[in-house]
Scaffold this active site. Sequence first.
Site, PDB file in Angstrom:
ATOM      1  N   LYS A  22     146.721 -65.524  48.562  1.00  0.00           N
ATOM      2  CA  LYS A  22     147.177 -66.388  47.466  1.00  0.00           C
ATOM      3  C   LYS A  22     147.323 -65.586  46.176  1.00  0.00           C
ATOM      4  O   LYS A  22     148.351 -65.668  45.485  1.00  0.00           O
ATOM      5  CB  LYS A  22     146.171 -67.522  47.266  1.00  0.00           C
ATOM      6  CG  LYS A  22     146.212 -68.235  45.910  1.00  0.00           C
ATOM      7  CD  LYS A  22     145.059 -69.202  45.812  1.00  0.00           C
ATOM      8  CE  LYS A  22     144.831 -69.845  44.489  1.00  0.00           C
ATOM      9  NZ  LYS A  22     144.835 -69.048  43.292  1.00  0.00           N
ATOM     10  N   ASN A  23     146.314 -64.797  45.830  1.00  0.00           N
ATOM     11  CA  ASN A  23     146.311 -64.101  44.543  1.00  0.00           C
ATOM     12  C   ASN A  23     147.310 -62.955  44.481  1.00  0.00           C
ATOM     13  O   ASN A  23     147.642 -62.479  43.397  1.00  0.00           O
ATOM     14  CB  ASN A  23     144.909 -63.597  44.219  1.00  0.00           C
ATOM     15  CG  ASN A  23     143.934 -64.730  43.939  1.00  0.00           C
ATOM     16  OD1 ASN A  23     144.337 -65.820  43.534  1.00  0.00           O
ATOM     17  ND2 ASN A  23     142.656 -64.486  44.159  1.00  0.00           N
ATOM     18  N   ARG A 100     147.532 -73.050  36.062  1.00  0.00           N
ATOM     19  CA  ARG A 100     147.061 -71.728  35.676  1.00  0.00           C
ATOM     20  C   ARG A 100     147.899 -70.610  36.289  1.00  0.00           C
ATOM     21  O   ARG A 100     148.192 -69.609  35.639  1.00  0.00           O
ATOM     22  CB  ARG A 100     145.593 -71.584  36.095  1.00  0.00           C
ATOM     23  CG  ARG A 100     144.971 -70.269  35.662  1.00  0.00           C
ATOM     24  CD  ARG A 100     144.735 -70.225  34.170  1.00  0.00           C
ATOM     25  NE  ARG A 100     144.405 -68.874  33.723  1.00  0.00           N
ATOM     26  CZ  ARG A 100     144.050 -68.562  32.475  1.00  0.00           C
ATOM     27  NH1 ARG A 100     143.975 -69.502  31.572  1.00  0.00           N
ATOM     28  NH2 ARG A 100     143.774 -67.337  32.147  1.00  0.00           N
ATOM     29  N   CYS A 124     139.715 -74.154  33.405  1.00  0.00           N
ATOM     30  CA  CYS A 124     139.449 -75.078  34.503  1.00  0.00           C
ATOM     31  C   CYS A 124     137.949 -75.289  34.558  1.00  0.00           C
ATOM     32  O   CYS A 124     137.212 -74.798  33.700  1.00  0.00           O
ATOM     33  CB  CYS A 124     139.999 -74.537  35.819  1.00  0.00           C
ATOM     34  SG  CYS A 124     139.185 -73.037  36.368  1.00  0.00           S
ATOM     35  N   ARG A 129     138.651 -69.312  30.651  1.00  0.00           N
ATOM     36  CA  ARG A 129     139.759 -68.438  31.054  1.00  0.00           C
ATOM     37  C   ARG A 129     140.789 -68.263  29.924  1.00  0.00           C
ATOM     38  O   ARG A 129     141.953 -68.611  30.060  1.00  0.00           O
ATOM     39  CB  ARG A 129     140.433 -68.989  32.316  1.00  0.00           C
ATOM     40  CG  ARG A 129     139.477 -69.251  33.434  1.00  0.00           C
ATOM     41  CD  ARG A 129     140.122 -69.852  34.666  1.00  0.00           C
ATOM     42  NE  ARG A 129     140.665 -68.815  35.510  1.00  0.00           N
ATOM     43  CZ  ARG A 129     141.074 -69.039  36.756  1.00  0.00           C
ATOM     44  NH1 ARG A 129     141.015 -70.229  37.275  1.00  0.00           N
ATOM     45  NH2 ARG A 129     141.566 -68.055  37.483  1.00  0.00           N
ATOM     46  N   PRO A 130     140.367 -67.710  28.785  1.00  0.00           N
ATOM     47  CA  PRO A 130     141.294 -67.541  27.657  1.00  0.00           C
ATOM     48  C   PRO A 130     142.391 -66.537  27.975  1.00  0.00           C
ATOM     49  O   PRO A 130     142.245 -65.692  28.865  1.00  0.00           O
ATOM     50  CB  PRO A 130     140.382 -67.028  26.538  1.00  0.00           C
ATOM     51  CG  PRO A 130     139.245 -66.370  27.249  1.00  0.00           C
ATOM     52  CD  PRO A 130     139.030 -67.168  28.503  1.00  0.00           C
ATOM     53  N   ASP A 132     143.849 -64.573  25.487  1.00  0.00           N
ATOM     54  CA  ASP A 132     144.015 -63.701  24.323  1.00  0.00           C
ATOM     55  C   ASP A 132     144.373 -62.276  24.732  1.00  0.00           C
ATOM     56  O   ASP A 132     145.131 -61.592  24.028  1.00  0.00           O
ATOM     57  CB  ASP A 132     142.755 -63.709  23.455  1.00  0.00           C
ATOM     58  CG  ASP A 132     141.502 -63.323  24.231  1.00  0.00           C
ATOM     59  OD1 ASP A 132     141.252 -63.932  25.286  1.00  0.00           O
ATOM     60  OD2 ASP A 132     140.780 -62.408  23.782  1.00  0.00           O
ATOM     61  N   ASP A 311     135.096 -64.913  43.241  1.00  0.00           N
ATOM     62  CA  ASP A 311     135.653 -65.955  44.101  1.00  0.00           C
ATOM     63  C   ASP A 311     134.828 -66.181  45.364  1.00  0.00           C
ATOM     64  O   ASP A 311     135.029 -67.188  46.059  1.00  0.00           O
ATOM     65  CB  ASP A 311     137.098 -65.616  44.489  1.00  0.00           C
ATOM     66  CG  ASP A 311     138.087 -65.950  43.383  1.00  0.00           C
ATOM     67  OD1 ASP A 311     137.675 -66.599  42.406  1.00  0.00           O
ATOM     68  OD2 ASP A 311     139.257 -65.569  43.502  1.00  0.00           O
ATOM     69  N   ILE A 333     131.628 -63.283  35.461  1.00  0.00           N
ATOM     70  CA  ILE A 333     133.045 -63.523  35.209  1.00  0.00           C
ATOM     71  C   ILE A 333     133.281 -64.918  34.625  1.00  0.00           C
ATOM     72  O   ILE A 333     133.864 -65.050  33.542  1.00  0.00           O
ATOM     73  CB  ILE A 333     133.873 -63.350  36.503  1.00  0.00           C
ATOM     74  CG1 ILE A 333     133.595 -61.971  37.132  1.00  0.00           C
ATOM     75  CG2 ILE A 333     135.359 -63.516  36.205  1.00  0.00           C
ATOM     76  CD1 ILE A 333     133.985 -60.795  36.283  1.00  0.00           C
ATOM     77  N   ARG A 404     144.440 -75.760  47.774  1.00  0.00           N
ATOM     78  CA  ARG A 404     145.122 -74.851  46.853  1.00  0.00           C
ATOM     79  C   ARG A 404     145.058 -73.412  47.351  1.00  0.00           C
ATOM     80  O   ARG A 404     145.928 -72.594  47.002  1.00  0.00           O
ATOM     81  CB  ARG A 404     144.505 -74.940  45.452  1.00  0.00           C
ATOM     82  CG  ARG A 404     144.826 -76.192  44.672  1.00  0.00           C
ATOM     83  CD  ARG A 404     144.250 -76.092  43.266  1.00  0.00           C
ATOM     84  NE  ARG A 404     144.570 -74.785  42.696  1.00  0.00           N
ATOM     85  CZ  ARG A 404     143.721 -74.060  41.966  1.00  0.00           C
ATOM     86  NH1 ARG A 404     142.506 -74.499  41.710  1.00  0.00           N
ATOM     87  NH2 ARG A 404     144.097 -72.891  41.486  1.00  0.00           N
TER      88      ARG A 404
END
Length: 423
Positions: A22-23, A100, A124, A129-130, A132, A311, A333, A404
């Site tokens: 997926k990633n 996201r 989420c 999960r910014p 910047d 994860d 994280i 998902r």
Amino acid sequence: MKGIRIQGGMPLQGKVRIQGSKNAALPILAATLLTNEVSYIQNCPRIEDVHRFVHLLRELGCMVHWQENGIRVQPGGRDDLPCERAEARRMRGEAITGMRSSLCLLGALLGKCGYVTMEHPGGCVIGDRPIDLHIHALEQMGVEFLEEDGLLSARAKNLHGAQITLKFPSVGATENILLAAVKATGDTVITGAAREPEVIALCEFLTACGASIEGMGSPELIIHGGGDLHGTRYTVPTDRIVAGTYLFGCIGCGGSVHQAPWSQMEAVTVAAERMGAQCTVSEEGLFVQAPVRPKSIGHLQTGPYPEFPTDLQSAAMAVLTMAEGISYIEENIFENRFRIAEPLNLMGAQIVLKDGQHAVITGVEHLHGEQMDACELRGGAALVLAGLAAEGESFVTGQHFIERGYENICRDFRELGARITSV
């Protein structure tokens, strides 16, 4: 009520196929926008996040078709077509959805045509999960940002290379810089780049399309931008997080499981062996023999690749609830990764949260079945693992979160002998 019904207590035996990553698939699908030719993305997982991303590509004017072995993507015929579609949606008060995973369209559309407007991709339940790091890096490449009424607009009149230092090796920021840099004028150097296998996969795809990238797999990437890119055929690597989920499922339930992949999972297999599992690598993949009862792991901490992946922290926690002894988990994280502690404690686990970063797990001999609610992807999969290992029946709602990232978690575990159904 829709959910997953599990009759626990069955050891797992057999061989399981691991789906495409997926990633890796999502940023690669975004990268197909950077050419005007057809690309074939093979081994693309048929999961909800990919289906939603395919819908986004079609909204941007791409012709996308599922085929037996993957996806065929035909971008718009002109460089500005996707951005014309995106701008037309903005003028109607719409924007690219804030899911996201749509964030990687930021770098791709800036590379394609120099501007994009999208809903602000917020956090989420597992953390803020910014973005910047993304914004600061792209600003150095000549991108101007405007945030207004929940929309994020980005425009680059002259997208150019830059010397960029990331203060944290963010996977998403690294990928967005790559997607923009391959079409920017001049060279871009990323220092402190993420080293995850999914970043390497994106580099491999872009290189197959004609991009020039040095340093793949290292913390410094050099991208020689400005060249023309062409379509290609690329096979998405297997999903190391799905593989790790099934590995920990075997340890929690007992038994032995044969699976692929095994490369790029060293931190996971080291943790599994510390839990008492025997992990053997062969040409067919990874063979896992579970212990009679898992062992406590001492101290487990998450971090950027090649450290233990966040994860899989929830899956490890689910198994450690039944380990012999006391284990400590440090989450570095995401600040809300421990949300599954409460439902696990309802099943009889003994988890004490010191704060959002540290958990102490005292192992118990058995968990008992409960009804649980999944509220995010990886935590939901971990609750399934707990249900598989527990005594009695469990029922996990919120199945759409799990879908998902997993093509069919019930089918895969049934093939290993579990009693699990989607209802």
